[in-house]
Design a protein around this motif. Structure first.
Motif, PDB file in Angstrom:
ATOM      1  N   ILE A  53      39.813  45.838  34.822  1.00  0.00           N
ATOM      2  CA  ILE A  53      40.292  44.778  33.531  1.00  0.00           C
ATOM      3  C   ILE A  53      40.774  45.242  32.268  1.00  0.00           C
ATOM      4  CG2 ILE A  53      39.486  42.745  32.144  1.00  0.00           C
ATOM      5  CD1 ILE A  53      37.255  42.487  34.035  1.00  0.00           C
ATOM      6  N   LEU A  81      36.943  30.869  33.611  1.00  0.00           N
ATOM      7  CA  LEU A  81      36.834  32.131  32.881  1.00  0.00           C
ATOM      8  C   LEU A  81      35.913  32.195  32.028  1.00  0.00           C
ATOM      9  CD1 LEU A  81      40.332  34.373  32.987  1.00  0.00           C
ATOM     10  CD2 LEU A  81      38.058  35.100  33.810  1.00  0.00           C
ATOM     11  N   PHE A 116      32.503  31.548  32.996  1.00  0.00           N
ATOM     12  CA  PHE A 116      31.948  32.736  33.715  1.00  0.00           C
ATOM     13  C   PHE A 116      31.537  33.973  32.534  1.00  0.00           C
ATOM     14  CE2 PHE A 116      33.270  36.946  35.467  1.00  0.00           C
ATOM     15  CZ  PHE A 116      32.630  36.930  36.407  1.00  0.00           C
ATOM     16  N   TYR A 117      32.254  34.381  31.784  1.00  0.00           N
ATOM     17  CA  TYR A 117      31.863  35.319  31.102  1.00  0.00           C
ATOM     18  C   TYR A 117      30.680  35.158  30.160  1.00  0.00           C
ATOM     19  CZ  TYR A 117      35.826  38.433  32.187  1.00  0.00           C
ATOM     20  OH  TYR A 117      36.485  39.206  32.960  1.00  0.00           O
ATOM     21  N   LEU A 121      34.479  30.315  39.996  1.00  0.00           N
ATOM     22  CA  LEU A 121      35.575  31.398  39.537  1.00  0.00           C
ATOM     23  C   LEU A 121      36.223  32.320  40.995  1.00  0.00           C
ATOM     24  CD1 LEU A 121      36.982  32.409  36.809  1.00  0.00           C
ATOM     25  CD2 LEU A 121      35.670  34.483  37.396  1.00  0.00           C
ATOM     26  N   GLU A 122      35.321  32.691  41.633  1.00  0.00           N
ATOM     27  CA  GLU A 122      35.987  33.705  42.715  1.00  0.00           C
ATOM     28  C   GLU A 122      36.811  32.742  43.650  1.00  0.00           C
ATOM     29  OE1 GLU A 122      35.910  36.320  41.925  1.00  0.00           O
ATOM     30  OE2 GLU A 122      34.163  36.806  40.804  1.00  0.00           O
ATOM     31  N   PHE A 178      40.081  31.975  41.987  1.00  0.00           N
ATOM     32  CA  PHE A 178      41.073  32.945  42.243  1.00  0.00           C
ATOM     33  C   PHE A 178      41.534  33.202  43.558  1.00  0.00           C
ATOM     34  CE2 PHE A 178      39.462  35.122  37.976  1.00  0.00           C
ATOM     35  CZ  PHE A 178      40.802  35.388  37.436  1.00  0.00           C
ATOM     36  N   ARG A 218      45.814  32.816  44.414  1.00  0.00           N
ATOM     37  CA  ARG A 218      46.381  33.910  45.026  1.00  0.00           C
ATOM     38  C   ARG A 218      46.727  33.517  46.450  1.00  0.00           C
ATOM     39  NH1 ARG A 218      41.816  37.647  42.242  1.00  0.00           N
ATOM     40  NH2 ARG A 218      42.758  37.928  40.040  1.00  0.00           N
ATOM     41  N   LYS A 245      41.898  42.409  45.675  1.00  0.00           N
ATOM     42  CA  LYS A 245      41.259  42.484  44.351  1.00  0.00           C
ATOM     43  C   LYS A 245      40.003  41.193  44.372  1.00  0.00           C
ATOM     44  CE  LYS A 245      42.259  41.467  39.601  1.00  0.00           C
ATOM     45  NZ  LYS A 245      43.292  41.371  38.956  1.00  0.00           N
ATOM     46  N   PHE A 283      35.959  42.284  43.301  1.00  0.00           N
ATOM     47  CA  PHE A 283      35.109  41.232  42.058  1.00  0.00           C
ATOM     48  C   PHE A 283      34.154  40.571  42.759  1.00  0.00           C
ATOM     49  CE2 PHE A 283      36.982  41.574  37.930  1.00  0.00           C
ATOM     50  CZ  PHE A 283      38.164  42.120  38.085  1.00  0.00           C
ATOM     51  N   ARG A 291      41.958  38.422  23.948  1.00  0.00           N
ATOM     52  CA  ARG A 291      41.868  37.156  24.549  1.00  0.00           C
ATOM     53  C   ARG A 291      40.066  36.837  24.079  1.00  0.00           C
ATOM     54  NH1 ARG A 291      43.264  38.711  30.461  1.00  0.00           N
ATOM     55  NH2 ARG A 291      45.439  38.231  30.533  1.00  0.00           N
ATOM     56  N   GLU A 313      36.945  37.421  26.366  1.00  0.00           N
ATOM     57  CA  GLU A 313      36.905  38.671  26.701  1.00  0.00           C
ATOM     58  C   GLU A 313      36.072  39.599  25.757  1.00  0.00           C
ATOM     59  OE1 GLU A 313      40.406  39.137  30.333  1.00  0.00           O
ATOM     60  OE2 GLU A 313      40.573  39.855  28.177  1.00  0.00           O
ATOM     61  N   TYR A 367      29.343  45.857  32.894  1.00  0.00           N
ATOM     62  CA  TYR A 367      30.335  45.197  33.993  1.00  0.00           C
ATOM     63  C   TYR A 367      31.629  45.734  34.095  1.00  0.00           C
ATOM     64  CZ  TYR A 367      32.978  41.055  35.836  1.00  0.00           C
ATOM     65  OH  TYR A 367      33.914  40.487  36.722  1.00  0.00           O
TER      66      TYR A 367
HETATM   67  N1  LIG Z   1      35.358  37.593  38.540  1.00  0.00           N
HETATM   68  C1  LIG Z   1      36.376  37.781  38.805  1.00  0.00           C
HETATM   69  N2  LIG Z   1      37.140  37.861  39.877  1.00  0.00           N
HETATM   70  C2  LIG Z   1      38.623  37.925  39.841  1.00  0.00           C
HETATM   71  O1  LIG Z   1      39.003  38.047  41.165  1.00  0.00           O
HETATM   72  C3  LIG Z   1      39.269  38.271  39.022  1.00  0.00           C
HETATM   73  N3  LIG Z   1      40.739  38.333  38.665  1.00  0.00           N
HETATM   74  C4  LIG Z   1      40.804  38.806  37.408  1.00  0.00           C
HETATM   75  N4  LIG Z   1      39.695  38.434  36.832  1.00  0.00           N
HETATM   76  C5  LIG Z   1      39.408  38.476  35.214  1.00  0.00           C
HETATM   77  C6  LIG Z   1      39.514  39.605  34.375  1.00  0.00           C
HETATM   78  C7  LIG Z   1      39.951  39.124  33.279  1.00  0.00           C
HETATM   79  O2  LIG Z   1      39.117  38.954  32.241  1.00  0.00           O
HETATM   80  C8  LIG Z   1      41.026  38.036  33.539  1.00  0.00           C
HETATM   81  C9  LIG Z   1      42.569  38.164  33.948  1.00  0.00           C
HETATM   82  O3  LIG Z   1      42.802  39.290  34.652  1.00  0.00           O
HETATM   83  O4  LIG Z   1      40.406  37.313  34.926  1.00  0.00           O
HETATM   84  C10 LIG Z   1      38.609  38.151  37.610  1.00  0.00           C
HETATM   85  N5  LIG Z   1      37.535  38.002  37.438  1.00  0.00           N
END
Ligand SMILES: Nc1nc(=O)c2ncn([C@H]3C[C@H](O)[C@@H](CO)O3)c2[nH]1
Ligand SMILES: Nc1ncnc2c1ncn2[C@@H]1O[C@H](COP(=O)(O)OP(=O)(O)OP(=O)(O)O)[C@@H](O)[C@H]1O
Length: 213
Positions: free
Chosen positions: A20, A50, A53-54, A64-65, A68, A72, A98, A102, A151, A154, A161
């Motif tokens: 990240i 996101l 999640f954080y 979240l996964e 993504f 993708r 990726k 994650f 951001r 973040e 982590y």
């Molecule tokens: N958990 C998780 N899985 C992913 O596949 C993934 N891809 C990116 N990110 C997070 C990183 C940046 O904060 C933000 C932008 O890249 O999103 C992820 N987080």
């Protein structure tokens, strides 16, 4: 069509990877411009999970996964249709693998197993990048860049982590090298090479990539 070779090499499908804030989007954008290749960019702003999640990784990781992964998958499907299958080069600011890097870090037990099966179902038959530009960066560098980008969601990322993700990336890249010897992996020192401020650093990276195209 990509026919610019004396010896036929595969049409470049370049993925820029790293933990990240390593500088993937920045470098991928610069490379796409330099090589005049189409750019495939991660969607971040519209991601509804996101922020949540954080604040609570365990609670929101699966949503979240999956988000993504589905995003993708759709992007990659379009990329294959529009570029790869037509023999056109492309540069992307992520590699589909990726998702699994994650997910192994954020999911446990039953949910990880469900995710693993879906991940393989969706991605096993898709073309993978043949060039990976891996930006290697240490924790202090990532923290600095994350702060610089600013951001809000973040800013309180647990450094632990990030540290574990750095290790996960190292492991993943080693595995890819062993499993896919035909994939070119170019490692960039993201701590010392500042391709944003120093054009000569960017030129160094371009020269390294050109050797493999
Ligand atoms: N958990 C998780 N899985 C992913 O596949 C993934 N891809 C990116 N990110 C997070 C990183 C940046 O904060 C933000 C932008 O890249 O999103 C992820 N987080
Ligand atoms: N080599 C570099 N030197 C200095 N600053 C950089 C460098 N690379 C990127 N940056 C800056 O660091 C921040 C993060 O970069 P970027 O958004 O490209 O990272 P990323 O790897 O795509 O992040 P994410 O994993 O969140 O998608 C940006 O503010 C960018 O301008």
């Amino acid at each position: 069509m990509w026919e610019d070779h004396e010896v036929k090499k595969p049409c470049p499908f370049i993925a820029v990877e790293g933990a990240i804030g390593a500088g993937k989007t920045t470098l991928a954008t610069m490379l796409a411009e330099r090589f005049n290749f189409p750019l495939l960019k991660e969607i971040v702003e519209e991601n509804p999970f996101l922020d949540k999640f954080y604040q609570n990784i365990e609670e929101w990781a699966f949503q979240l996964e999956m988000f993504f992964l589905c995003n993708r998958y759709k992007q990659l499907e379009d990329t294959v249709k529009n570029y790869v299958s037509r023999g056109m080069p492309v540069v992307s600011d992520y590699h589909i693998y990726k998702n699994w890097i994650f997910a192994q870090r954020t999911l446990q037990g039953n949910k990880r197993e469900k995710y693993r099966q879906i991940y393989h179902l969706l991605t096993d038959d898709l073309p993978k990048p043949n060039v990976i530009v891996y930006i290697q960066a240490e924790l202090a560098t990532l923290l600095k860049r994350i702060e610089k980008r600013g951001r809000s969601f973040e800013q309180d990322i647990d450094p632990g982590y990030l540290e574990r993700l750095i290790e996960d990336y190292e492991t993943a890249i080693t595995q890819i090298k062993a499993r896919e010897p035909e994939t070119v992996v170019i490692t960039i020192d993201g701590n010392t090479l500042d391709f944003v401020e120093h054009p000569e650093h960017f030129e160094q990276i371009v020269a390294q990539i050109k050797e493999h195209l």
